[in-house]
Design an enzyme around this catalytic site. Structure first.
Site, PDB file in Angstrom:
ATOM      1  N   GLY A 241      66.171  42.198  55.030  1.00  0.00           N
ATOM      2  CA  GLY A 241      66.475  41.048  54.181  1.00  0.00           C
ATOM      3  C   GLY A 241      65.855  41.223  52.812  1.00  0.00           C
ATOM      4  CB  SER A 242      65.222  38.787  50.145  1.00  0.00           C
ATOM      5  OG  SER A 242      64.342  37.885  50.788  1.00  0.00           O
ATOM      6  N   GLY A 246      60.347  39.693  53.236  1.00  0.00           N
ATOM      7  CA  GLY A 246      59.430  40.718  53.738  1.00  0.00           C
ATOM      8  C   GLY A 246      57.987  40.445  53.347  1.00  0.00           C
ATOM      9  CD  GLU A 263      67.288  48.183  55.108  1.00  0.00           C
ATOM     10  OE1 GLU A 263      67.387  47.937  53.887  1.00  0.00           O
ATOM     11  OE2 GLU A 263      68.204  48.035  55.928  1.00  0.00           O
ATOM     12  CB  CYS A 297      70.146  46.748  51.231  1.00  0.00           C
ATOM     13  SG  CYS A 297      70.429  47.806  52.612  1.00  0.00           S
TER      14      CYS A 297
HETATM   15  C1  UN1 Z   1      72.422  47.557  54.419  1.00  0.00           C
HETATM   16  O1  UN1 Z   1      73.048  47.274  53.415  1.00  0.00           O
HETATM   17  O2  UN1 Z   1      71.518  46.785  54.870  1.00  0.00           O
HETATM   18  O3  UN1 Z   1      74.051  53.194  53.699  1.00  0.00           O
HETATM   19  C2  UN1 Z   1      72.677  48.754  55.250  1.00  0.00           C
HETATM   20  C3  UN1 Z   1      74.813  52.217  53.777  1.00  0.00           C
HETATM   21  C4  UN1 Z   1      75.114  51.677  55.156  1.00  0.00           C
HETATM   22  C5  UN1 Z   1      74.042  50.768  55.619  1.00  0.00           C
HETATM   23  C6  UN1 Z   1      73.669  49.689  54.658  1.00  0.00           C
HETATM   24  N1  UN1 Z   1      75.243  52.789  56.053  1.00  0.00           N
HETATM   25  O4  UN1 Z   1      75.325  51.691  52.812  1.00  0.00           O
END
Ligand code: UN1
Length: 507
Positions: A241-242, A246, A263, A297
């Site tokens: 998440g953000s 975290g 993450e 992300c």
């Molecule tokens: C995410 O955005 O939390 O590498 C994961 C990637 C994907 C996973 C993203 N396999 O863009």
């Protein structure tokens, strides 16, 4: 299934019910939680929410089951994950439908997310025969030094809306083969996808005769999540998440000496050098920046381009952005679906305003398209005179800030001068530049790529990043080690008691 006509609330409701029925899941009727679709920006139906008390009970069940699950040989645990992978193959389309309904991902990306789940299941099955420690040379004669890896306990998985199923599977497939039990708290924005994924695992559990409580899904709000974070029976909290989330989760878990795997936010950049293949760069940049409506992300947020190629590259990007099909993700040609909610739309607008106040020039997109009640943003490109505060923040929307550089060192310095450290890439045909980008004083991210974008990592590598991204690693490589505890063993078969470091005592 792609529909040629735009989705309606009724249509999406039926579609969701059909997908859930196909996997065999039922929706827990009730209130407290709402299943909604960003495609129409409307709620589809109400669901019963789990209370913090329910979360506590789920943790208790998972904790009680741990001893039994841990005792199963790892390859037998792998069998459960193998069957989950099979069910995911069978229901690839149903799960992808739910992901599109709840997240707004286009078909190809939703299917890709399910593929990522299948891939990680296969990886985990292989891993179930490879959870090996090492033997280390002992300094003492007749001694053996070894490492053994043991299951950790209950793993609490907190996942975000944007990869509502894949990130769960990265954690769950690995945790299960490692001998852990799992309690999953998904994003409140994606209850239906979670129900379907968890139900497929329940079916696999039943098929292989695993204990039912090796996995528990809790559909809870923030308070339920906090219950999971604070529960001393949860050995590892794996949270996606953000960065703000975290910052709260990490210290709370640490205070009770739990482990956390974080993450968090990314502010990913691509460097384009004068030697870059611009056709390649163009494709990589557009997918990474505008794909998934900028809601990965790993999405590309900053383009650091050499001043000699900047105008040409930006002109070509502007042309492609002008043709991007934005709209209903169930419509076949759509490439950019909706933002997840109104808040995301507001955050995008606010960031664009700040960027302009800083002297930024919006050269593409930035507006909104009218389409049902959903928030459809035109992916934006903003040329910035400098890397100002707004550029250094992660806005979870399709905004690509463009910065230019003269010397390579300047590009790397700009690249690293953000709080986050998830993904990065360079487009270059100059091997020296590529290697320098990957070297210790190059990109400071957990993921550093050459001639490919920042998003779309394979599951075989470790996924995660440094600095404000949280430092965790999930999915492939040796990420499994975060889901186990290590014991160092010294075995003396010499018949003599020899002390290390030549210490003498009682001799
Ligand atoms: C995410 O955005 O939390 O590498 C994961 C990637 C994907 C996973 C993203 N396999 O863009």
């Amino acid at each position: 299934m792609s529909t040629p006509t735009p989705s309606t609330v009724e249509g999406l409701r039926d579609h969701a019910h059909a997908a859930l029925r196909a996997v065999g899941a039922t929706v827990p009727d009730g209130s407290g939680l709402i299943a909604r679709s960003p495609i129409v920006g409307e709620s589809l139906f109400g669901l019963r929410a789990d209370t913090p008390g329910d979360v506590g009970r789920a943790v208790a069940e998972a904790a009680d089951t741990f001893a039994e699950w841990r005792a199963r040989p790892a390859p037998a645990r792998g069998e459960l994950v193998r069957v989950l992978g099979e069910l995911l193959r069978e229901h690839r389309s149903d799960l992808a439908d739910l992901i599109t309904i709840e997240v707004g991902k286009i078909r190809s990306e939703a299917l890709g997310e399910v593929q990522e789940m299948i891939d990680v299941c296969e990886f985990a099955v292989g891993l179930s025969r490879q959870l090996h420690g090492r033997t280390i040379a002992s300094e003492r004669p007749g001694h053996r030094l070894a490492e053994t890896w043991h299951p950790l306990g209950v793993v609490g998985v907190i996942s975000a809306f944007n990869f509502p199923a894949a990130v769960w599977s990265w954690n769950t497939a690995i945790a299960l083969v490692c001998g852990d039990t799992v309690v999953w708290k998904p994003s409140e924005l994606t209850p239906l996808t979670s129900i379907a994924a968890a139900h497929l695992l329940d079916r696999a559990i039943e098929r292989v005769g695993a204990p039912a409580a090796v996995h528990r899904l809790v559909l809870a709000d923030r308070l339920g999540g906090e219950r999971l974070v604070d529960d001393p029976r949860v050995a590892l909290v794996s949270a996606t998440g953000s960065t703000r989330m975290g910052q709260q989760v990490g210290p709370r878990v640490a205070a009770r000496f739990g482990k956390s795997l974080l993450e968090l936010g990314g502010n990913n950049a691509t460097v384009v050098t004068p030697s870059a293949d611009l056709d390649l760069a163009l494709q990589g940049i557009v997918f990474a920046a505008a794909g998934t409506a900028g809601q990965r992300c790993t999405s590309l947020r900053r383009l650091i381009v050499h001043h000699t190629v900047a105008d040409e590259l930006v002109d070509r990007l502007v042309a492609v952005y002008g043709r991007l099909p934005i709209g209903d993700p169930f419509v076949e040609d759509t490439l950019v679906g909706p933002l997840v909610d109104e808040r995301a739309g507001e955050a995008m607008a606010a960031a664009l305003e700040r960027a302009q106040a800083d002297g930024g020039k919006v050269v593409a997109g930035g507006g909104r398209r009218e389409y049902g009640g959903g928030v459809y943003a035109e992916p934006a490109i903003v040329r910035m005179p400098a890397q100002t505060d707004v550029v250094r923040e992660e806005t979870f929307a399709p905004i690509l800030y463009v910065l230019t550089y003269d010397a390579f060192e300047e590009a790397v310095a700009l690249h690293n001068d953000v709080p986050q450290g998830l993904s990065s890439s360079i487009f270059t045909r100059d091997q020296q530049e590529a290697e320098r980008f990957l070297a210790a004083d190059g990109s400071d991210c957990g993921i550093a790529n050459v001639n490919i974008g920042t998003s779309g990592a394979e599951i075989g590598g470790a996924f995660g990043g440094e600095k404000a991204t949280g430092g965790g690693r999930e999915s492939g490589s040796d990420s499994w080690k975060a889901y186990m505890r290590r014991a160092t063993n010294t075995i003396n078969y010499s018949g003599n008691l020899t002390l290390a470091q030549n210490v003498s005592f009682l001799t």
